[in-house]
Design a protein around this motif. Structure first.
Motif, PDB file in Angstrom:
ATOM      1  N   GLN A  67       0.874  -1.226  -0.037  1.00  0.00           N
ATOM      2  CA  GLN A  67       0.045   0.092  -0.012  1.00  0.00           C
ATOM      3  C   GLN A  67       0.972   1.400  -0.033  1.00  0.00           C
ATOM      4  N   ASN A  68       2.070   1.182   0.741  1.00  0.00           N
ATOM      5  CA  ASN A  68       2.724   2.468   0.849  1.00  0.00           C
ATOM      6  C   ASN A  68       4.209   2.491   0.237  1.00  0.00           C
ATOM      7  N   SER A  69       4.354   1.655  -0.691  1.00  0.00           N
ATOM      8  CA  SER A  69       5.848   1.563  -1.023  1.00  0.00           C
ATOM      9  C   SER A  69       5.720   1.351  -2.562  1.00  0.00           C
ATOM     10  N   SER A  70       6.550   2.112  -3.437  1.00  0.00           N
ATOM     11  CA  SER A  70       6.615   1.825  -4.670  1.00  0.00           C
ATOM     12  C   SER A  70       7.671   0.931  -5.188  1.00  0.00           C
ATOM     13  N   GLN A  71       8.261   0.456  -4.108  1.00  0.00           N
ATOM     14  CA  GLN A  71       9.132  -0.904  -4.326  1.00  0.00           C
ATOM     15  C   GLN A  71       8.501  -2.236  -4.119  1.00  0.00           C
ATOM     16  N   SER A  72       9.311  -3.170  -4.509  1.00  0.00           N
ATOM     17  CA  SER A  72       8.716  -4.667  -4.408  1.00  0.00           C
ATOM     18  C   SER A  72       8.257  -4.931  -2.987  1.00  0.00           C
ATOM     19  N   ALA A  73       7.099  -5.163  -2.821  1.00  0.00           N
ATOM     20  CA  ALA A  73       6.707  -5.944  -1.453  1.00  0.00           C
ATOM     21  C   ALA A  73       7.309  -7.164  -0.829  1.00  0.00           C
ATOM     22  N   SER A  74       7.590  -7.709  -2.053  1.00  0.00           N
ATOM     23  CA  SER A  74       8.100  -9.012  -1.476  1.00  0.00           C
ATOM     24  C   SER A  74       9.507  -9.099  -1.358  1.00  0.00           C
ATOM     25  N   LEU A  75      10.189  -8.093  -1.894  1.00  0.00           N
ATOM     26  CA  LEU A  75      11.680  -7.658  -1.676  1.00  0.00           C
ATOM     27  C   LEU A  75      11.744  -7.456  -0.168  1.00  0.00           C
ATOM     28  N   TRP A  76      10.944  -6.398   0.201  1.00  0.00           N
ATOM     29  CA  TRP A  76      11.000  -6.063   1.576  1.00  0.00           C
ATOM     30  C   TRP A  76      10.662  -7.143   2.641  1.00  0.00           C
ATOM     31  N   ALA A  77       9.655  -7.875   2.342  1.00  0.00           N
ATOM     32  CA  ALA A  77       9.543  -9.065   2.987  1.00  0.00           C
ATOM     33  C   ALA A  77      10.676  -9.890   3.292  1.00  0.00           C
ATOM     34  N   ILE A  78      11.381 -10.167   2.340  1.00  0.00           N
ATOM     35  CA  ILE A  78      12.560 -11.145   2.322  1.00  0.00           C
ATOM     36  C   ILE A  78      13.654 -10.375   3.135  1.00  0.00           C
ATOM     37  N   VAL A  79      13.729  -9.154   2.974  1.00  0.00           N
ATOM     38  CA  VAL A  79      14.707  -8.317   3.795  1.00  0.00           C
ATOM     39  C   VAL A  79      14.501  -8.518   5.231  1.00  0.00           C
ATOM     40  N   VAL A  80      13.150  -8.305   5.543  1.00  0.00           N
ATOM     41  CA  VAL A  80      12.774  -8.425   7.029  1.00  0.00           C
ATOM     42  C   VAL A  80      12.872  -9.907   7.423  1.00  0.00           C
ATOM     43  N   PHE A  81      12.561 -10.718   6.484  1.00  0.00           N
ATOM     44  CA  PHE A  81      12.909 -12.100   7.177  1.00  0.00           C
ATOM     45  C   PHE A  81      13.972 -12.543   7.458  1.00  0.00           C
ATOM     46  N   LEU A  82      14.979 -12.083   6.635  1.00  0.00           N
ATOM     47  CA  LEU A  82      16.361 -12.380   6.510  1.00  0.00           C
ATOM     48  C   LEU A  82      17.253 -11.539   7.731  1.00  0.00           C
ATOM     49  N   ALA A  83      16.964 -10.214   8.083  1.00  0.00           N
ATOM     50  CA  ALA A  83      17.510  -9.442   9.201  1.00  0.00           C
ATOM     51  C   ALA A  83      16.240  -8.716   9.778  1.00  0.00           C
ATOM     52  N   PRO A  84      15.567  -9.400  10.698  1.00  0.00           N
ATOM     53  CA  PRO A  84      14.186  -8.966  11.208  1.00  0.00           C
ATOM     54  C   PRO A  84      14.316  -7.512  11.575  1.00  0.00           C
ATOM     55  N   LEU A  85      15.137  -7.317  12.717  1.00  0.00           N
ATOM     56  CA  LEU A  85      15.195  -5.805  13.342  1.00  0.00           C
ATOM     57  C   LEU A  85      15.786  -4.887  12.506  1.00  0.00           C
ATOM     58  N   LEU A  86      16.984  -5.234  11.863  1.00  0.00           N
ATOM     59  CA  LEU A  86      17.542  -4.342  10.866  1.00  0.00           C
ATOM     60  C   LEU A  86      16.577  -4.060   9.649  1.00  0.00           C
ATOM     61  N   GLY A  87      15.989  -5.066   9.217  1.00  0.00           N
ATOM     62  CA  GLY A  87      15.421  -4.931   7.837  1.00  0.00           C
ATOM     63  C   GLY A  87      13.995  -4.124   7.947  1.00  0.00           C
ATOM     64  N   PHE A  88      13.693  -4.469   9.189  1.00  0.00           N
ATOM     65  CA  PHE A  88      12.405  -3.551   9.546  1.00  0.00           C
ATOM     66  C   PHE A  88      12.306  -2.200   9.731  1.00  0.00           C
ATOM     67  N   VAL A  89      13.580  -1.817  10.477  1.00  0.00           N
ATOM     68  CA  VAL A  89      14.060  -0.311  10.589  1.00  0.00           C
ATOM     69  C   VAL A  89      14.268   0.171   9.293  1.00  0.00           C
ATOM     70  N   LEU A  90      15.071  -0.544   8.607  1.00  0.00           N
ATOM     71  CA  LEU A  90      15.398  -0.188   6.864  1.00  0.00           C
ATOM     72  C   LEU A  90      14.013   0.099   6.358  1.00  0.00           C
ATOM     73  N   TYR A  91      13.210  -0.792   6.335  1.00  0.00           N
ATOM     74  CA  TYR A  91      11.753  -0.456   5.755  1.00  0.00           C
ATOM     75  C   TYR A  91      11.076   0.881   6.046  1.00  0.00           C
ATOM     76  N   LEU A  92      11.132   0.968   7.364  1.00  0.00           N
ATOM     77  CA  LEU A  92      10.427   2.247   7.978  1.00  0.00           C
ATOM     78  C   LEU A  92      10.944   3.699   7.412  1.00  0.00           C
ATOM     79  N   LEU A  93      12.763   3.483   7.391  1.00  0.00           N
ATOM     80  CA  LEU A  93      13.524   4.559   6.986  1.00  0.00           C
ATOM     81  C   LEU A  93      13.314   4.855   5.591  1.00  0.00           C
ATOM     82  N   LEU A  94      13.557   3.752   4.670  1.00  0.00           N
ATOM     83  CA  LEU A  94      13.593   3.735   3.375  1.00  0.00           C
ATOM     84  C   LEU A  94      12.657   3.413   2.539  1.00  0.00           C
TER      85      LEU A  94
END
Length: 71
Positions: A39-66
């Motif tokens: 809903q809120n990103s022009s980037q791939s939702a699947s890619l962000w989900a994979i990033v958060v899966f592989l590095a949960p805390l860091l990936g989540f913070v990166l998603y919120l910031l970037l």
């Protein structure tokens, strides 16, 4: 074989409890990130989900910031 000491059993139970809790929190973070990115990103939702899966805390913070376009 001797029976386990009660403290060892309690420690094992706590270890399993916190392990399951971390697993559930990780799954919730991945699912929330995927849905929010759809809903809120022009980037791939699947890619962000994979990033958060592989590095949960860091990936989540990166998603919120970037990753989010809308604030």
């Amino acid at each position: 074989m001797p029976s386990p000491v009660p403290l060892q059993s309690a420690a094992a139970g706590l270890f399993v409890f916190f392990g399951l809790l971390l697993l559930i929190v990780g799954i919730v973070l991945v699912v929330w990130t995927y849905r929010d990115a759809q809903q809120n990103s022009s980037q791939s939702a699947s890619l962000w989900a994979i990033v958060v899966f592989l590095a949960p805390l860091l990936g989540f913070v990166l998603y919120l910031l970037l990753g989010r376009d809308k604030r």
